[in-house]
Design an enzyme around this catalytic site. Structure first.
Site, PDB file in Angstrom:
ATOM      1  N   ASP A   8     -16.647  -4.430 -65.590  1.00  0.00           N
ATOM      2  CA  ASP A   8     -16.737  -3.133 -64.931  1.00  0.00           C
ATOM      3  C   ASP A   8     -17.210  -2.078 -65.940  1.00  0.00           C
ATOM      4  O   ASP A   8     -16.798  -2.079 -67.098  1.00  0.00           O
ATOM      5  CB  ASP A   8     -15.347  -2.762 -64.391  1.00  0.00           C
ATOM      6  CG  ASP A   8     -15.348  -1.499 -63.572  1.00  0.00           C
ATOM      7  OD1 ASP A   8     -15.988  -1.483 -62.506  1.00  0.00           O
ATOM      8  OD2 ASP A   8     -14.707  -0.519 -63.997  1.00  0.00           O
ATOM      9  N   GLU A  38     -25.162   3.347 -64.064  1.00  0.00           N
ATOM     10  CA  GLU A  38     -26.318   4.223 -64.220  1.00  0.00           C
ATOM     11  C   GLU A  38     -27.312   3.886 -63.122  1.00  0.00           C
ATOM     12  O   GLU A  38     -27.246   2.824 -62.505  1.00  0.00           O
ATOM     13  CB  GLU A  38     -26.946   3.993 -65.600  1.00  0.00           C
ATOM     14  CG  GLU A  38     -27.954   5.037 -66.045  1.00  0.00           C
ATOM     15  CD  GLU A  38     -27.336   6.398 -66.266  1.00  0.00           C
ATOM     16  OE1 GLU A  38     -27.498   7.247 -65.357  1.00  0.00           O
ATOM     17  OE2 GLU A  38     -26.694   6.618 -67.307  1.00  0.00           O
TER      18      GLU A  38
END
Length: 545
Positions: free
Chosen positions: A199, A267
């Protein structure tokens, strides 16, 4: 096969919502064991389990309070061992989530760290003194809204939290923290897991000097819903030191046979692809990575092409793990519906496209049914950012609702009790049992498409050459050793005529929906086709809008 992960299809299971075995309304490990055959029949190579560790569940398990246990909500370590055994018996690898960038504030590490400034774990988290005016040390923002700093009255300092205040960030600049989380990985490797999904893998390190982030460029009249998007996140994540720790992870993984890693890059945009490439190039970093680049809104040929080209230009030997849906975003069956003639046509095309891309693939539970996003009311939500930013942003609960298994049992066969999130009618109508009986269903197509991918080595491990074509046509040639396959997609709800040369419809083309006459390939709404080279010259595909 030591590199089984390269070109693999990984099926993501969200444990809370897959199958409840005890009637408490929450999915669990015994329930997953009960339903693993569904994943095996689909044709996946592995399952990825979202977090199952002990947790206060403030962020549905992404706030871990014990890295080496199983939350009683999901079962026991013995249940986990049975799951691994059953998966392996079915030919499935097991990948588990690891949330290493932060812990719960209930973790013993944080309890000790916050006790005072001199204890053995005092520097295991990111602590900073206040500014002279009492404010936080810089302008860093939380992904879930508000500042990324929380005041602690015991230490009289702020601690960093990129997400909830109850999710303090570990300080990876401290070598002992790196050593401790590597031991966590070793614990699960020894237990037989085949890999890890990391994660927020680019959030491990922060700027040591705590320099502020600059503002992001924007031209909209109003600020975004979430102020987090108003910064360019140059200092609070994706620091150079991150790569060094990824190398330590890979060194550990290489001590075990046929294990893998896939990192979530938090992102989007061109920078996301660059980070994915940087984190996976060579043989000493992550095996695979994914970002939110294909988990967003764009549904254009240019967007898909640029993502693939940018990645392989930066990392020719790297391996992306592409996905269109997961537990963090609106399901693509709803997200891209405006570009489709109907929901089923979009579901089939998305499957065909995703499973044709170079790299590995992740499927999210329910997408093989064409599940749309669930429309939930505010009082039904559990997701913290959804509650905070309602109604402009409704959070992630809409993609996390329970898996519908049949049309006869309560709650579509998910649970005999009240589910933690409701099963709405549009989702219940697409249950597994109903689609099992229909050879024309989305589920049936997914099975055919997965079998087709597995039978074509160029789709699993070949390269990619894109053909020149205007929007809305996406066309590319997947090339293997001595074989090739042209993949052509009409990303629109109108029929398109595409010119081809040196190609013929593949005899095992699972689309069964294209016509080729006099070098003209006719693709209906959201149509697609797979064509094999005829050997009569260089294969060509062209479309001029």
């Amino acid at each position: 096969m030591t590199e089984w992960w390269r070109g693999a299809v990984i099926y993501q299971i969200y444990p809370r919502s897959f199958q409840d075995s005890n009637g408490d309304g929450v999915g669990d490990l015994p329930g997953i064991v009960e339903r693993l055959e569904h994943v095996a029949r689909l044709g996946a190579d592995a399952v990825w389990l979202s977090p199952i560790f002990p947790s206060p569940m403030a962020d549905m398990g992404y706030d871990v309070s014990d890295y080496t246990g199983v939350d009683p909500l999901f079962g026991t370590l013995a249940d986990f061992d049975r799951l691994v055994g059953r998966a392996h018996a079915l030919g499935l690898k097991v990948v588990i989530d690891q949330v290493l960038s932060h812990t719960s504030d209930q973790h013993v590490w944080f309890k000790e760290s916050r006790a005072d400034r001199d204890n053995p774990r005092a520097d295991w988290y990111v602590w900073a003194d206040p500014r002279p005016d009492g404010g936080p040390p810089n302008n860093w923002a939380s992904v879930f809204g508000g500042p990324a700093w929380e005041w602690d009255t015991r230490r009289r300092q702020y601690y960093l939290h990129n997400f909830l205040a109850s999710q303090p960030d570990l300080n990876f600049h401290t070598p002992a923290v790196q050593d401790a989380v590597l031991e966590v990985l070793r614990f699960w490797l020894e237990r037989g897991v085949d890999g890890f999904r990391f994660d927020t893998v680019n959030y491990y390190f922060h700027d040591r000097k705590l320099r502020p982030n600059p503002p992001a460029a924007r031209d909209a009249a109003l600020p975004p819903v979430n102020p987090y998007e108003m910064q360019e996140h140059l200092r609070d994540k994706t620091q150079p030191e991150n790569v060094g720790f990824l190398k330590r992870i890979r060194t550990l993984m290489d001590h075990y046979e046929a294990r893998t890693t896939v990192g979530e890059v938090g992102e989007s945009g061109a920078r996301a692809i660059e980070i994915m490439a940087d984190y996976t190039r060579g043989a000493k970093r992550l095996h695979m990575a994914y970002s939110f680049e294909l988990l967003g809104a764009p549904f254009t040929a240019r967007h898909f092409r640029k993502a693939v080209e940018r990645f392989y230009k930066a990392a020719p030997d790297g391996c992306p793990c592409w996905s269109f849906s997961n537990h963090d975003v609106i399901r693509h069956a709803s997200r891209w519906l405006p570009h489709a003639a109907d929901a089923d046509a979009l579901a089939r095309q998305a499957a065909a496209l995703l499973l044709s891309l170079q790299g590995s693939v992740c499927l999210y539970q329910g997408e093989e049914l064409g599940l749309p996003e669930s429309e939930l009311e505010l009082e039904e939500l559990t997701d913290p950012p959804g509650i905070r930013f309602w109604p402009e942003y409704k959070g992630r609960d809409g993609c996390r609702t329970p898996m519908p298994w049949d049309g006869e049992s309560a709650n579509a066969g998910f649970s005999a009790g009240k589910p933690w999130l409701p099963v709405k009618a549009p989702q219940a109508a697409r249950h597994v049992a109903g689609q099992e009986a229909d050879p024309g269903s989305v589920l049936a197509f997914y099975r055919r498409m997965l079998a087709f991918r597995r039978s074509r080595p160029e789709l699993v491990g070949g390269g990619t050459r894109f053909f020149r074509a205007d929007e809305p046509v996406l066309a590319f040639l997947r090339q293997g050793e001595g074989s090739g396959l042209a993949c052509v997609f009409n990303l629109s709800a109108e029929t398109r005529a595409v010119r081809v040369k040196g190609l013929a419809l593949s005899a095992d083309d699972p689309s069964q929906a294209a016509g080729l006459l006099d070098r003209t390939l006719t693709l209906g709404a959201n149509g697609f086709a797979f064509l094999a080279p005829t050997g009569e010259g260089e294969p060509r595909v062209s479309y001029r809008g």
